[in-house]
Design a protein around this motif. Structure first.
Motif, PDB file in Angstrom:
ATOM      1  N   SER A   1      34.279  96.025  47.606  1.00 15.75           N
ATOM      2  CA  SER A   1      35.338  95.961  47.796  1.00 15.75           C
ATOM      3  C   SER A   1      36.126  95.067  48.683  1.00 15.75           C
ATOM      4  CB  SER A   1      36.308  94.525  46.503  1.00 15.75           C
ATOM      5  OG  SER A   1      37.093  96.221  46.188  1.00 15.75           O
ATOM      6  N   ARG A   2      36.349  94.600  49.356  1.00 15.39           N
ATOM      7  CA  ARG A   2      37.217  94.473  50.536  1.00 15.39           C
ATOM      8  C   ARG A   2      38.882  94.904  50.225  1.00 15.39           C
ATOM      9  NH1 ARG A   2      35.899  88.888  53.812  1.00 15.39           N
ATOM     10  NH2 ARG A   2      33.837  88.653  53.649  1.00 15.39           N
ATOM     11  N   SER A   3      39.151  94.338  49.352  1.00 19.04           N
ATOM     12  CA  SER A   3      40.661  94.898  48.514  1.00 19.04           C
ATOM     13  C   SER A   3      39.972  96.874  48.479  1.00 19.04           C
ATOM     14  CB  SER A   3      40.801  94.736  47.038  1.00 19.04           C
ATOM     15  OG  SER A   3      39.490  94.631  46.408  1.00 19.04           O
TER      16      SER A   3
ATOM     17  N   THR B   1      23.047  93.045  56.919  1.00 11.88           N
ATOM     18  CA  THR B   1      22.152  93.530  55.374  1.00 11.88           C
ATOM     19  C   THR B   1      23.421  95.436  55.325  1.00 11.88           C
ATOM     20  OG1 THR B   1      20.499  94.316  56.011  1.00 11.88           O
ATOM     21  CG2 THR B   1      20.917  91.961  54.562  1.00 11.88           C
TER      22      THR B   1
ATOM     23  N   ALA C   1      29.187  89.355  57.452  1.00 14.23           N
ATOM     24  CA  ALA C   1      28.337  88.367  57.100  1.00 14.23           C
ATOM     25  C   ALA C   1      27.631  87.223  57.477  1.00 14.23           C
ATOM     26  CB  ALA C   1      29.380  87.716  56.492  1.00 14.23           C
TER      27      ALA C   1
ATOM     28  N   VAL D   1      27.995  92.234  52.338  1.00 11.29           N
ATOM     29  CA  VAL D   1      27.064  92.020  51.514  1.00 11.29           C
ATOM     30  C   VAL D   1      27.967  92.108  50.593  1.00 11.29           C
ATOM     31  CG1 VAL D   1      25.477  92.664  53.035  1.00 11.29           C
ATOM     32  CG2 VAL D   1      26.261  94.284  51.410  1.00 11.29           C
ATOM     33  N   GLY D   2      28.966  92.774  50.036  1.00 15.47           N
ATOM     34  CA  GLY D   2      30.025  92.875  48.881  1.00 15.47           C
ATOM     35  C   GLY D   2      29.398  93.902  47.803  1.00 15.47           C
ATOM     36  N   THR D   3      29.054  94.965  48.457  1.00 16.72           N
ATOM     37  CA  THR D   3      28.742  96.006  47.826  1.00 16.72           C
ATOM     38  C   THR D   3      29.545  96.823  47.224  1.00 16.72           C
ATOM     39  OG1 THR D   3      26.005  96.210  48.981  1.00 16.72           O
ATOM     40  CG2 THR D   3      26.923  98.292  47.348  1.00 16.72           C
TER      41      THR D   3
ATOM     42  N   ALA E   1      34.363  92.134  58.277  1.00 17.47           N
ATOM     43  CA  ALA E   1      33.740  92.092  57.331  1.00 17.47           C
ATOM     44  C   ALA E   1      32.851  90.254  57.468  1.00 17.47           C
ATOM     45  CB  ALA E   1      34.255  91.868  55.926  1.00 17.47           C
ATOM     46  N   GLU E   2      33.846  89.033  58.342  1.00 15.52           N
ATOM     47  CA  GLU E   2      33.157  88.337  57.996  1.00 15.52           C
ATOM     48  C   GLU E   2      31.924  87.904  58.804  1.00 15.52           C
ATOM     49  OE1 GLU E   2      34.206  85.457  56.184  1.00 15.52           O
ATOM     50  OE2 GLU E   2      35.474  86.469  55.021  1.00 15.52           O
TER      51      GLU E   2
ATOM     52  N   VAL F   1      30.494  96.224  53.200  1.00 21.48           N
ATOM     53  CA  VAL F   1      31.239  95.294  53.367  1.00 21.48           C
ATOM     54  C   VAL F   1      31.411  94.076  53.721  1.00 21.48           C
ATOM     55  CG1 VAL F   1      34.232  95.227  53.891  1.00 21.48           C
ATOM     56  CG2 VAL F   1      33.013  97.493  53.631  1.00 21.48           C
TER      57      VAL F   1
END
Length: 263
Positions: free
Chosen positions: A76-78, A66, A61, A72-74, A57-58, A70
């Motif tokens: 949540s990682r949790s 895109t 990003a 782009v935040g669409t 994810a990191e 995960v």
């Protein structure tokens, strides 16, 4: 729901599940046994896909991916971390519905795939998990049959070669981005041209090995089809960001699985 599925890498998950289930049916697995194989493989593939996107994810990003929900935040990682734990636990439990030895083989295959996500993808040994996991997948199927047995060498070799080809094809569009974020696996070290050649040779070697084990007319036709599909995939895969080469590898895998079922 759609972003969650995208984060799980649905194309390879479905292709691998169909191939394993088709193989199980072709080798005489019971309907219930085939369902157990499909459930274990599919949940396992989901866990591998979700883990990959959480771990990356990191990095994704950072390079502006895109297409990664995960990153782009669409999604949540949790939530995806939770889904990794749920799907991995389910996959392990479902694996043992095929018996203790078959279940152990699939769990080792999954551990190999998880190791790729967590560390090995950024090392010269990035190919090893693909070869090991795909090879063990055939053992999971044959060892879970009503009359279990270890798969013949050519079946293990075919699956391992296909998995290895998929590795080179899968990372081709991301070679530059991966390098920028410190992921330097075997394909990155031999470069895009070397990776294309490796993917083509490996997938054709897989089909040839299958024909060596099952020298049928259908097998030779599938080998010819593999040559055509691979050539088209390589040609289309030269476009920036294209995953045509990887999708071609998936098509060849399904073709080979069909030959196994028919044989």
């Amino acid at each position: 729901m759609i972003p969650l599925l995208r984060a799980a890498h649905p194309e390879p998950a479905v292709a691998v599940t169909l191939a394993a289930t088709g193989l199980a049916i072709g080798l005489g697995q019971t309907p219930w046994g085939a369902v157990a194989v499909a459930a274990a493989v599919f949940t396992g593939q989901l866990s591998v896909g979700w883990l990959n996107d959480v771990v990356d994810a990191e990095r994704d990003a950072r390079v502006g991916r895109t297409d990664k929900p995960v990153a782009v935040g669409t999604v949540s990682r949790s939530l995806v971390r939770t889904l990794v734990l749920i799907s991995a636990t389910a996959a392990v439990g479902l694996s043992f519905l095929s018996g203790p030895v078959a279940g152990a083989a699939h769990v080792v295959a999954l551990m190999s795939a998880w190791a790729y996500d967590l560390r090995l993808k950024a090392t010269p040994f990035s190919l090893v998990p693909y070869a090991v996991s795909f090879g063990l997948l055939t053992a999971f199927v044959t060892l879970g049959l009503p009359s279990p047995y270890w798969p013949p060498w050519w079946l293990v070799a075919t699956a391992s070669l296909l998995g290895s080809a998929a590795h080179f094809a899968n990372v081709l569009p991301d070679l530059a981005d991966d390098r920028r974020t410190g992921v330097v696996g075997l394909p990155h070290r031999i470069g895009p041209t070397g990776s294309r050649v490796a993917a083509a040779l490996l997938v054709l070697a897989a089909s040839a090995t299958l024909v060596a084990g099952l020298p049928t007319v259908l097998g030779f036709l599938a080998l010819g089809a593999a040559v055509i599909v691979t050539a088209v995939g390589l040609a289309l895969g030269r476009r920036p960001g294209s995953r045509a080469t990887f999708h071609a590898m998936l098509v060849v895998a399904v073709l080979d699985a069909a030959v196994l079922v028919a044989g």
